[in-house]
Design an enzyme around this catalytic site. Sequence first.
Site, PDB file in Angstrom:
ATOM      1  N   ASN A  22       0.879  -1.170   0.000  1.00 38.96           N
ATOM      2  CA  ASN A  22       0.000   0.000   0.000  1.00 38.96           C
ATOM      3  C   ASN A  22       0.912   1.215   0.000  1.00 38.96           C
ATOM      4  O   ASN A  22       1.575   1.513   0.994  1.00 38.96           O
ATOM      5  CB  ASN A  22      -0.931   0.002   1.221  1.00 38.96           C
ATOM      6  CG  ASN A  22      -1.828   1.240   1.245  1.00 38.96           C
ATOM      7  OD1 ASN A  22      -1.420   2.335   0.882  1.00 38.96           O
ATOM      8  ND2 ASN A  22      -3.068   1.066   1.680  1.00 38.96           N
ATOM      9  N   GLU A  49      -3.880   1.852  -2.969  1.00 39.77           N
ATOM     10  CA  GLU A  49      -3.959   3.294  -2.696  1.00 39.77           C
ATOM     11  C   GLU A  49      -2.992   4.088  -3.580  1.00 39.77           C
ATOM     12  O   GLU A  49      -2.202   4.887  -3.091  1.00 39.77           O
ATOM     13  CB  GLU A  49      -3.710   3.602  -1.220  1.00 39.77           C
ATOM     14  CG  GLU A  49      -4.918   3.300  -0.338  1.00 39.77           C
ATOM     15  CD  GLU A  49      -4.938   4.110   0.952  1.00 39.77           C
ATOM     16  OE1 GLU A  49      -5.481   5.224   0.929  1.00 39.77           O
ATOM     17  OE2 GLU A  49      -4.418   3.637   1.977  1.00 39.77           O
ATOM     18  N   ASP A 165      -3.839  -4.874   0.904  1.00 43.08           N
ATOM     19  CA  ASP A 165      -4.159  -4.267   2.196  1.00 43.08           C
ATOM     20  C   ASP A 165      -5.544  -4.769   2.567  1.00 43.08           C
ATOM     21  O   ASP A 165      -6.538  -4.278   2.042  1.00 43.08           O
ATOM     22  CB  ASP A 165      -4.129  -2.739   2.075  1.00 43.08           C
ATOM     23  CG  ASP A 165      -4.555  -2.048   3.366  1.00 43.08           C
ATOM     24  OD1 ASP A 165      -4.895  -2.755   4.336  1.00 43.08           O
ATOM     25  OD2 ASP A 165      -4.567  -0.807   3.391  1.00 43.08           O
ATOM     26  N   ASN A 167      -6.913  -4.586   5.533  1.00 42.79           N
ATOM     27  CA  ASN A 167      -7.520  -3.792   6.609  1.00 42.79           C
ATOM     28  C   ASN A 167      -8.167  -4.687   7.668  1.00 42.79           C
ATOM     29  O   ASN A 167      -9.232  -4.357   8.210  1.00 42.79           O
ATOM     30  CB  ASN A 167      -8.517  -2.775   6.052  1.00 42.79           C
ATOM     31  CG  ASN A 167      -7.863  -1.429   5.754  1.00 42.79           C
ATOM     32  OD1 ASN A 167      -7.073  -0.916   6.547  1.00 42.79           O
ATOM     33  ND2 ASN A 167      -8.162  -0.864   4.595  1.00 42.79           N
ATOM     34  N   ASP A 236      -1.437  -6.098   6.020  1.00 41.36           N
ATOM     35  CA  ASP A 236      -1.110  -6.362   4.610  1.00 41.36           C
ATOM     36  C   ASP A 236      -0.717  -7.829   4.485  1.00 41.36           C
ATOM     37  O   ASP A 236       0.253  -8.267   5.108  1.00 41.36           O
ATOM     38  CB  ASP A 236       0.020  -5.440   4.162  1.00 41.36           C
ATOM     39  CG  ASP A 236      -0.390  -3.975   4.274  1.00 41.36           C
ATOM     40  OD1 ASP A 236      -0.997  -3.465   3.324  1.00 41.36           O
ATOM     41  OD2 ASP A 236      -0.137  -3.378   5.348  1.00 41.36           O
ATOM     42  N   ASP A 265       2.705   4.869   4.918  1.00 40.09           N
ATOM     43  CA  ASP A 265       2.462   4.349   6.273  1.00 40.09           C
ATOM     44  C   ASP A 265       2.430   2.814   6.288  1.00 40.09           C
ATOM     45  O   ASP A 265       2.413   2.219   7.369  1.00 40.09           O
ATOM     46  CB  ASP A 265       1.203   4.961   6.912  1.00 40.09           C
ATOM     47  CG  ASP A 265       0.021   5.090   5.968  1.00 40.09           C
ATOM     48  OD1 ASP A 265       0.121   4.638   4.803  1.00 40.09           O
ATOM     49  OD2 ASP A 265      -1.009   5.635   6.401  1.00 40.09           O
TER      50      ASP A 265
END
Length: 281
Positions: A22, A49, A165, A167, A236, A265
């Site tokens: 990401n 992203e 990712d 999440n 991830d 990040d």
Amino acid sequence: MVHLPFASQTCDGAGMKIATWNINSVRRRTGNLTDWLKRTQPDVLLLQEIKCQDDQFPRLEIEAAGYCCTVVGQKSWNGVAMVSRTAPEVVHRALPGDDSDVQSRYVEARFQTSAGALNVASIYLPNGNPVGTEKFPYKLGFMQRLHQRAQALLESEELVVLGGDYNVCPTDVDVYDPPAWADDALCRPESRQALRGILNLGYTDAYRALYPTTKAYSFWDYQAGAWNRNNGLRIDHLLLSPQAADKLKACTIDKAERGRPEPSDHVPVWVELDAEVVAAA
DNA sequence: ATGGTGGCGGTGCCA
């Protein structure tokens, strides 16, 4: 041993490297990305992203590093891509099952390898916060659709790598402060159950399979000194079909990338599989 | 410490 266009990049029998990252704006981090590609030399990199439209993707810089680009962009937010040594056959530019979902969060493609076809997806799973808004059911609906797609891919009995990712922190081991995160969409029981549902189909969480109890993170928030305090989350993931898990040689979380200037990040995570990508027939 | 960071786009939204 067949002579391949990029065979000089990989030692004989070294296997193939499939990574996920990401990148939190590919335009903001084009230099970080090309530097990382040159150092790491993956066969396939799954990006999330990218935060740009297709025509804004830094194609030229990435092609100059020896890679081709498959881009599913979107203005401002989301956006996924696949960066690879060889051009794949693109199978899906969206996750099947909901034509009304216009967010760019999924791209799936097929490569050929010495061990047969390889199906790879780059996934940017919805964050789902705040719980109690429409965002949380959207996340769970997306996970249900991903479950369906993951199941269909298993029936091929081919190599499958579902990376991205997610999440979702699979368990409390993947969270720096479990009580503080218990009610967050990344840790809620519904999110974890949905991820387990996909794993229970027969997929392997590559990092956790090789390191059953290690606390390791792939994301550190920009806020509140999270990186310096090692306040991280492991969200991830690279999920492998049984046929891909058979070939699993290594899994690395590239933690050092978070300490570089102007980092994302999230850091890259990659697997090495005992097979080699070959040029399409 | 009732804040704090960062990207997009040019204001608040999103993570």
